[in-house]
Motif scaffolding. Structure first.
Motif, PDB file in Angstrom:
ATOM      1  N   LYS A 160       0.813  -1.211   0.000  1.00  0.00           N
ATOM      2  CA  LYS A 160       0.000   0.000   0.000  1.00  0.00           C
ATOM      3  C   LYS A 160       0.851   1.266   0.000  1.00  0.00           C
ATOM      4  O   LYS A 160       0.470   2.286  -0.598  1.00  0.00           O
ATOM      5  CB  LYS A 160      -0.940  -0.014   1.206  1.00  0.00           C
ATOM      6  CG  LYS A 160      -2.019   1.036   1.171  1.00  0.00           C
ATOM      7  CD  LYS A 160      -2.996   0.842   2.323  1.00  0.00           C
ATOM      8  CE  LYS A 160      -4.115   1.873   2.279  1.00  0.00           C
ATOM      9  NZ  LYS A 160      -5.071   1.668   3.412  1.00  0.00           N
ATOM     10  N   LYS A 161       2.010   1.238   0.640  1.00  0.00           N
ATOM     11  CA  LYS A 161       2.861   2.424   0.729  1.00  0.00           C
ATOM     12  C   LYS A 161       3.666   2.664  -0.541  1.00  0.00           C
ATOM     13  O   LYS A 161       3.752   3.775  -1.045  1.00  0.00           O
ATOM     14  CB  LYS A 161       3.802   2.297   1.923  1.00  0.00           C
ATOM     15  CG  LYS A 161       3.108   2.361   3.268  1.00  0.00           C
ATOM     16  CD  LYS A 161       4.120   2.264   4.402  1.00  0.00           C
ATOM     17  CE  LYS A 161       3.429   2.354   5.763  1.00  0.00           C
ATOM     18  NZ  LYS A 161       4.416   2.226   6.880  1.00  0.00           N
ATOM     19  N   THR A 162       4.255   1.599  -1.077  1.00  0.00           N
ATOM     20  CA  THR A 162       5.145   1.761  -2.229  1.00  0.00           C
ATOM     21  C   THR A 162       4.447   1.573  -3.563  1.00  0.00           C
ATOM     22  O   THR A 162       4.931   2.033  -4.599  1.00  0.00           O
ATOM     23  CB  THR A 162       6.301   0.754  -2.149  1.00  0.00           C
ATOM     24  OG1 THR A 162       5.786  -0.586  -2.283  1.00  0.00           O
ATOM     25  CG2 THR A 162       7.028   0.873  -0.828  1.00  0.00           C
ATOM     26  N   GLY A 163       3.317   0.890  -3.531  1.00  0.00           N
ATOM     27  CA  GLY A 163       2.616   0.613  -4.780  1.00  0.00           C
ATOM     28  C   GLY A 163       3.263  -0.482  -5.606  1.00  0.00           C
ATOM     29  O   GLY A 163       2.870  -0.727  -6.746  1.00  0.00           O
ATOM     30  N   LYS A 164       4.251  -1.174  -5.027  1.00  0.00           N
ATOM     31  CA  LYS A 164       4.955  -2.227  -5.748  1.00  0.00           C
ATOM     32  C   LYS A 164       4.349  -3.597  -5.455  1.00  0.00           C
ATOM     33  O   LYS A 164       3.808  -3.845  -4.372  1.00  0.00           O
ATOM     34  CB  LYS A 164       6.432  -2.218  -5.371  1.00  0.00           C
ATOM     35  CG  LYS A 164       7.181  -0.974  -5.813  1.00  0.00           C
ATOM     36  CD  LYS A 164       8.657  -1.066  -5.446  1.00  0.00           C
ATOM     37  CE  LYS A 164       9.414   0.170  -5.915  1.00  0.00           C
ATOM     38  NZ  LYS A 164      10.860   0.100  -5.578  1.00  0.00           N
ATOM     39  N   SER A 165       4.463  -4.480  -6.435  1.00  0.00           N
ATOM     40  CA  SER A 165       3.928  -5.835  -6.277  1.00  0.00           C
ATOM     41  C   SER A 165       4.694  -6.593  -5.200  1.00  0.00           C
ATOM     42  O   SER A 165       5.923  -6.488  -5.098  1.00  0.00           O
ATOM     43  CB  SER A 165       4.022  -6.599  -7.600  1.00  0.00           C
ATOM     44  OG  SER A 165       3.693  -7.968  -7.420  1.00  0.00           O
ATOM     45  N   VAL A 166       3.952  -7.354  -4.399  1.00  0.00           N
ATOM     46  CA  VAL A 166       4.574  -8.216  -3.393  1.00  0.00           C
ATOM     47  C   VAL A 166       4.226  -9.684  -3.683  1.00  0.00           C
ATOM     48  O   VAL A 166       4.320 -10.532  -2.799  1.00  0.00           O
ATOM     49  CB  VAL A 166       4.110  -7.833  -1.967  1.00  0.00           C
ATOM     50  CG1 VAL A 166       4.643  -6.467  -1.575  1.00  0.00           C
ATOM     51  CG2 VAL A 166       2.581  -7.853  -1.853  1.00  0.00           C
TER      52      VAL A 166
END
Length: 201
Positions: A160-166
């Protein structure tokens, strides 16, 4: 060549042509019984029509139930997408489509994602047809199983903070799910499901 010999030769050629055509029909029509003539010069027997294949008749009740089962699973998937996207079950209608272990699993996933600041982007595809549904309408409550193809290539968990896929690396994103459902009151609900990631679709 005499006239009699000419007629005999023409008759022999015609008989050979008919026999060859009969053999060709036998090879092409595997479901049809074929027979050829002997050496007496009679026309070969005509191919007999194959018996019609038995068809499975589906009652109106069963047809409606199959559609409702698929709609119930799709409804649960839609509510999951909404909850995972915003990280909350607030205002969710998930209980209209899921119960028992299936409902607990959704709630647990939303809680874990919330704790880790994970939300989802996009939505998965649920691929199923009425032929993928097995019904037991004589049990109490009525039960059903659904085998479907779950495609999450267009559904990604992100920080949610970085917008990067996990999403885990090398994750299987298209696989089979076997779901069990029960008819409770006036609707079908998913009771549990199991992903078979060894079985692609």
């Amino acid at each position: 060549m005499t006239r009699q010999e000419h007629r005999t030769t023409r008759f022999a050629v015609r008989a050979r042509n008919i026999a060859a055509a009969s053999l060709a029909l036998c090879a092409a029509l595997t479901a049809t019984a074929c027979s050829s003539s002997g050496d007496d010069g009679n026309d070969p027997g005509l191919p007999t029509s194959a018996a019609p294949s038995p068809t499975n008749t589906v009652s109106a009740e069963e047809a409606q139930a199959r559609k409702a089962v698929i709609a119930a699973y799709q409804g649960m998937a839609d509510e999951q997408v909404k909850a995972y996207t915003k990280g909350s079950l607030s205002g969710s209608k998930i209980t209209d489509y899921a119960t028992g272990k299936a409902l607990r699993d959704v709630k647990d996933a939303v809680f874990v994602n919330l704790q880790n600041g994970i939300v989802s982007k996009g939505e998965p595809k649920v691929i199923a047809s009425e032929n993928d549904v097995e019904l037991n309408l004589d049990s109490t409550p009525k039960k059903a199983t659904l085998r479907l193809c779950f495609d999450q290539n267009t559904w990604t968990p992100i920080d949610k903070k970085t917008g990067k896929s996990v999403a885990p690396p090398n994750q299987v994103k298209r696989y089979t799910i076997n779901a069990n459902l029960e008819n409770q009151g006036d609707r079908w609900r998913v009771t549990d499901e199991k992903a078979d990631k060894e079985r692609t679709c």
